[in-house]
Design an enzyme around this catalytic site. Sequence first.
Site, PDB file in Angstrom:
ATOM      1  N   ASP A   8       2.767 -18.958  -7.492  1.00 15.56           N
ATOM      2  CA  ASP A   8       3.498 -20.215  -7.336  1.00 15.56           C
ATOM      3  C   ASP A   8       2.474 -21.302  -7.659  1.00 15.56           C
ATOM      4  O   ASP A   8       1.368 -21.003  -8.150  1.00 15.56           O
ATOM      5  CB  ASP A   8       4.162 -20.345  -5.954  1.00 15.56           C
ATOM      6  CG  ASP A   8       3.172 -20.532  -4.817  1.00 15.56           C
ATOM      7  OD1 ASP A   8       1.945 -20.463  -5.063  1.00 15.56           O
ATOM      8  OD2 ASP A   8       3.608 -20.740  -3.668  1.00 15.56           O
ATOM      9  N   CYS A  65       0.107 -16.518  -4.068  1.00 20.45           N
ATOM     10  CA  CYS A  65       0.607 -17.796  -3.543  1.00 20.45           C
ATOM     11  C   CYS A  65      -0.516 -18.383  -2.687  1.00 20.45           C
ATOM     12  O   CYS A  65      -1.669 -17.958  -2.798  1.00 20.45           O
ATOM     13  CB  CYS A  65       1.926 -17.637  -2.784  1.00 20.45           C
ATOM     14  SG  CYS A  65       1.879 -16.565  -1.339  1.00 20.45           S
ATOM     15  N   THR A  67      -1.070 -18.261   0.610  1.00 22.68           N
ATOM     16  CA  THR A  67      -1.590 -17.313   1.609  1.00 22.68           C
ATOM     17  C   THR A  67      -1.449 -15.852   1.199  1.00 22.68           C
ATOM     18  O   THR A  67      -2.078 -14.975   1.796  1.00 22.68           O
ATOM     19  CB  THR A  67      -0.803 -17.467   2.931  1.00 22.68           C
ATOM     20  OG1 THR A  67       0.591 -17.238   2.627  1.00 22.68           O
ATOM     21  CG2 THR A  67      -0.972 -18.840   3.537  1.00 22.68           C
ATOM     22  N   GLY A  70       4.032 -15.191   1.655  1.00 21.54           N
ATOM     23  CA  GLY A  70       5.390 -15.384   1.112  1.00 21.54           C
ATOM     24  C   GLY A  70       5.665 -14.426  -0.031  1.00 21.54           C
ATOM     25  O   GLY A  70       6.755 -13.824  -0.106  1.00 21.54           O
ATOM     26  N   HIS A  98      -3.426   5.294   0.039  1.00 23.36           N
ATOM     27  CA  HIS A  98      -2.487   5.780   1.055  1.00 23.36           C
ATOM     28  C   HIS A  98      -1.058   5.306   0.847  1.00 23.36           C
ATOM     29  O   HIS A  98      -0.117   6.025   1.174  1.00 23.36           O
ATOM     30  CB  HIS A  98      -2.946   5.332   2.460  1.00 23.36           C
ATOM     31  CG  HIS A  98      -4.156   6.069   2.943  1.00 23.36           C
ATOM     32  ND1 HIS A  98      -4.548   6.072   4.264  1.00 23.36           N
ATOM     33  CD2 HIS A  98      -5.066   6.832   2.289  1.00 23.36           C
ATOM     34  CE1 HIS A  98      -5.644   6.811   4.402  1.00 23.36           C
ATOM     35  NE2 HIS A  98      -5.989   7.268   3.198  1.00 23.36           N
ATOM     36  N   HIS A 133       0.259  11.656   2.324  1.00 23.88           N
ATOM     37  CA  HIS A 133       0.770  10.282   2.170  1.00 23.88           C
ATOM     38  C   HIS A 133       2.070  10.230   1.361  1.00 23.88           C
ATOM     39  O   HIS A 133       2.825   9.268   1.476  1.00 23.88           O
ATOM     40  CB  HIS A 133      -0.285   9.403   1.502  1.00 23.88           C
ATOM     41  CG  HIS A 133      -1.590   9.417   2.220  1.00 23.88           C
ATOM     42  ND1 HIS A 133      -1.726   8.895   3.494  1.00 23.88           N
ATOM     43  CD2 HIS A 133      -2.797   9.933   1.882  1.00 23.88           C
ATOM     44  CE1 HIS A 133      -2.980   9.082   3.902  1.00 23.88           C
ATOM     45  NE2 HIS A 133      -3.642   9.705   2.949  1.00 23.88           N
TER      46      HIS A 133
HETATM   47  C1  RB5 Z   1       3.187 -23.331  -0.757  1.00 23.51           C
HETATM   48  O1  RB5 Z   1       2.911 -24.523  -0.122  1.00 23.51           O
HETATM   49  C2  RB5 Z   1       2.948 -22.166   0.202  1.00 23.51           C
HETATM   50  O2  RB5 Z   1       3.878 -22.200   1.217  1.00 23.51           O
HETATM   51  C3  RB5 Z   1       3.021 -20.865  -0.558  1.00 23.51           C
HETATM   52  O3  RB5 Z   1       2.107 -20.873  -1.588  1.00 23.51           O
HETATM   53  C4  RB5 Z   1       2.709 -19.587   0.228  1.00 23.51           C
HETATM   54  O4  RB5 Z   1       1.507 -19.702   0.910  1.00 23.51           O
HETATM   55  C5  RB5 Z   1       3.799 -19.034   1.044  1.00 23.51           C
HETATM   56  O5  RB5 Z   1       3.669 -18.002   1.686  1.00 23.51           O
END
Ligand code: RB5
Length: 151
Positions: A8, A65, A67, A70, A98, A133
């Site tokens: 993203d 993304c 984190t 998402g 695994h 596995h």
């Molecule tokens: C975008 O702001 C952020 O929410 C997205 O990149 C991600 O981290 C979602 O899990």
Amino acid sequence: MKYFIASDHAGVDFKVFVKELFTQKGYEIVDMGPETKERVDYPDFASKVCQEVQKDENSKGILICGTGIGMSMAANKFDGIRAAHCHNEYSAKMAREHNDANILCLGERVTGLGMVEEIIESWLTHSFEGGRHAGRVEKINALATMGSCRV
Ligand code: RB5
């Protein structure tokens, strides 16, 4: 093995870096976008990569993304997709050996570039061990038929 990559807006820099890494190592990697850092919704890009991986058993995906959370949530909604959100080399190794993960999820806002290089190296150099596995992965795959998976 063919690789598909997408992010993203929060993962564009990592996407460029990872793509370059794959290319340098001689792998075929297809960029499914986005091309700019204009705000987008990560499920839309998870969907593009997952649909390609679903079509070709001999392919894998990378989703990035902010984190990595998402993207992994979205990707794991797809039948046949086993997406692993990895923060380190060891997780990447285990995800392949695994869990036979076919999508690697990374978080640009939480993982450094040096670490990403190690994660990718580990992801690429380990493969599914099968054996005990295999049945567990089969059970994961069977779970998709228990609920309604919309794609
Ligand atoms: C975008 O702001 C952020 O929410 C997205 O990149 C991600 O981290 C979602 O899990």
